[in-house]
Design a protein around this motif. Structure first.
Motif, mmCIF file in Angstrom:
data_model
loop_
_atom_site.group_PDB
_atom_site.id
_atom_site.type_symbol
_atom_site.label_atom_id
_atom_site.label_comp_id
_atom_site.label_asym_id
_atom_site.label_seq_id
_atom_site.Cartn_x
_atom_site.Cartn_y
_atom_site.Cartn_z
ATOM 1 N N LYS A 1 0.822 -1.204 0.000
ATOM 2 C CA LYS A 1 0.000 0.000 0.000
ATOM 3 C C LYS A 1 0.859 1.258 0.000
ATOM 4 O O LYS A 1 0.556 2.235 -0.706
ATOM 5 C CB LYS A 1 -0.911 -0.011 1.220
ATOM 6 N N TYR B 1 2.558 1.470 -3.708
ATOM 7 C CA TYR B 1 1.758 1.635 -4.926
ATOM 8 C C TYR B 1 0.335 2.099 -4.629
ATOM 9 O O TYR B 1 -0.607 1.682 -5.276
ATOM 10 C CB TYR B 1 1.732 0.318 -5.708
ATOM 11 N N GLU B 2 0.194 2.954 -3.639
ATOM 12 C CA GLU B 2 -1.119 3.523 -3.362
ATOM 13 C C GLU B 2 -1.525 4.441 -4.521
ATOM 14 O O GLU B 2 -0.777 5.329 -4.922
ATOM 15 C CB GLU B 2 -1.101 4.309 -2.056
ATOM 16 N N GLU C 1 -3.225 0.890 -7.767
ATOM 17 C CA GLU C 1 -4.004 -0.349 -7.734
ATOM 18 C C GLU C 1 -5.445 -0.048 -8.109
ATOM 19 O O GLU C 1 -6.088 0.830 -7.521
ATOM 20 C CB GLU C 1 -3.945 -0.983 -6.347
ATOM 21 N N PRO D 1 -7.595 -3.005 -5.099
ATOM 22 C CA PRO D 1 -6.683 -3.734 -4.204
ATOM 23 C C PRO D 1 -7.422 -4.689 -3.284
ATOM 24 O O PRO D 1 -8.544 -4.445 -2.848
ATOM 25 C CB PRO D 1 -6.007 -2.611 -3.412
ATOM 26 N N ARG E 1 -2.688 -9.691 -5.331
ATOM 27 C CA ARG E 1 -2.649 -8.236 -5.206
ATOM 28 C C ARG E 1 -1.364 -7.658 -5.795
ATOM 29 O O ARG E 1 -1.390 -6.641 -6.487
ATOM 30 C CB ARG E 1 -2.767 -7.842 -3.730
ATOM 31 N N ASN F 1 -1.243 -8.013 -9.679
ATOM 32 C CA ASN F 1 -2.221 -7.177 -10.379
ATOM 33 C C ASN F 1 -1.744 -5.740 -10.567
ATOM 34 O O ASN F 1 -2.368 -4.980 -11.315
ATOM 35 C CB ASN F 1 -3.552 -7.165 -9.624
ATOM 36 N N ILE F 2 -0.664 -5.362 -9.900
ATOM 37 C CA ILE F 2 -0.132 -4.003 -10.041
ATOM 38 C C ILE F 2 0.543 -3.874 -11.396
ATOM 39 O O ILE F 2 1.367 -4.703 -11.783
ATOM 40 C CB ILE F 2 0.860 -3.694 -8.910
#
Length: 421
Positions: free
Chosen positions: A43, A46-47, A50, A53, A115, A118-119
């Motif tokens: 988090k 890469y806040e 996503e 998330p 998670r 998926n970034i």
């Protein structure tokens, strides 16, 4: 590495070193604390990047790690280093032996892996720390794949119920870290090769553990076609081609070349770019992309051997049309620049052809005629004979050179009872 190995031993030290808790409770608490901390690091890194998330809702709390300074110019790199160390701890905790049986939260670990994978760089900004976050994302994806590999190794066929989710992860990662084939140059390593090699290694582990029940390339799904396309791309060597360019007329077309000063700086840079790339002056590595090619070939071999009869007819057809002509070209032209200058890549290509013969599709007969000739010619390849696996050479010997009378007598004598003459 040593610190991570020592950290995963803490739950097994006894009740006195775990605040009076039992072994199983201590192991579960340490696992969930690692999951909570890794989710928090993702988090922080890469806040905003996503799309949807996955939130951690387990019982774990964050580990009491020292706080990092947000104003530090190396803030992203320190977060990446911390993430890499904790992901290594999680992989070792999953794969190491524990003295008592423990309950593994498969869904929570798989949620973390999904998670991270998926970034994508598509949702990242090119301003501020965005480029640096893009730079460390391939290494973070490799760490996530290592966690997935440990989960597959320890859970084995208990993960079959998650086969659909796992099978979608591999084409997703390979597509995210793929370079355009039009821009590929013979003798130059393609970008993101380490991530692709890691993805193929984990995919090979999944195939070896679950076999035909793995679900790889089975069913009418789009991700199956994407995975097959990536495999064929990494197995096929890049061919050096020459492109002819027409000269651009300047002005009214009466002058073909402009020898004067450029009034436009942008036009000058374009002209320099067109004249700078001379194919004969490229520095080449004769065995570039060999690791990716070898990893993709091993996946193809394991796939055909474990579930070849379940694969669609089109998949067998594409593999036949790829392997047989490629082996013929390699036997005719050994000076070409390709990863198949490596003996292990050629050996794995022979193994793939052998498995296509042994596990055929009922609607698409194997190319036995071409294969016998190819194996016979392959006996002259000394590099493949020196390798550990000599299955292809043994088949060629059997097809092309049947045993003589003396060998038949020796075999009969060995097979006879000890008291007979």
């Amino acid at each position: 590495q040593l610190a991570c190995q020592c950290y995963v031993l803490l739950p097994g030290l006894g009740a006195g070193f775990a605040q009076g808790m039992k072994y199983v409770e201590s192991w579960a608490q340490q696992l969930h604390c690692l999951l909570a901390t890794l989710h928090s690091l993702v988090k922080q890194l890469y806040e905003g990047a996503e799309a949807d998330p996955v939130r951690y809702e387990g019982p774990g709390v964050m580990l009491p790690l020292p706080e990092l300074n947000d104003g530090d110019p190396f803030h992203v790199l320190r977060l990446r280093q911390r993430f890499s160390a904790l992901s290594k701890c999680l992989s070792l905790l999953l794969s190491s032996d524990f003295p008592v049986p423990v309950k593994l939260p498969v869904q929570d670990v798989l949620n973390l892996v999904c998670r991270i994978l998926n970034i994508s760089t598509k949702n990242m900004s090119w301003i501020g720390e965005g480029p640096l976050k893009m730079l460390v994302l391939p290494a973070i994806h490799c760490d996530a794949l290592e966690i997935l590999s440990a989960l597959i190794t320890v859970s084995r066929k208990h993960l079959v119920r998650f086969a659909d989710v796992i099978c979608r992860l591999f084409p997703q990662v390979l597509t995210a870290w793929s370079a355009s084939r039009e821009s590929a140059v013979p003798g130059q390593e393609r970008a993101y090769s380490s991530v692709r090699v890691k993805a193929y290694e984990v995919l090979g582990t999944w195939l070896k553990v679950c076999g035909a029940s793995s679900g790889v390339l089975q069913g009418p799904f789009h991700h199956c076609d994407v995975l097959l396309a990536n495999l064929i791309t990494d197995v096929t060597p890049v061919v050096d081609t020459t492109k002819l360019r027409s000269s651009k007329p300047m002005g009214d077309g009466s002058q073909l070349f402009n020898y004067g000063k450029h009034s436009n700086k942008r036009q000058k840079l374009m002209d320099m770019d067109e004249t700078a790339a001379v194919p004969g002056h490229r520095k080449r590595d004769a065995t570039a992309n060999g690791d990716v090619c070898l990893a993709a070939l091993k996946v193809c071999s394991d796939l055909v051997l474990s579930c070849g009869s379940l694969l669609k007819e089109e998949i067998h057809k594409k593999l036949h049309e790829l392997v047989v002509p490629l082996l013929i070209r390699l036997q005719q032209n050994t000076s070409m620049t390709s990863p198949y200058l490596r003996g292990d890549c050629r050996r794995e290509l022979y193994r793939l052809l052998l498995f296509l013969l042994l596990v055929p599709n009922s609607k698409w007969p194997p190319p036995l005629h071409c294969a016998v000739r190819t194996f016979s010619q392959g006996q002259n390849d000394r590099d493949t004979e020196d390798q550990e696996d000599q299955t292809a050479a043994m088949l060629a010997d059997f097809v092309d050179c049947p045993p003589d009378d003396e060998e038949v007598k020796e075999m009969s004598a060995e097979a006879a009872p000890s008291g007979s003459t």
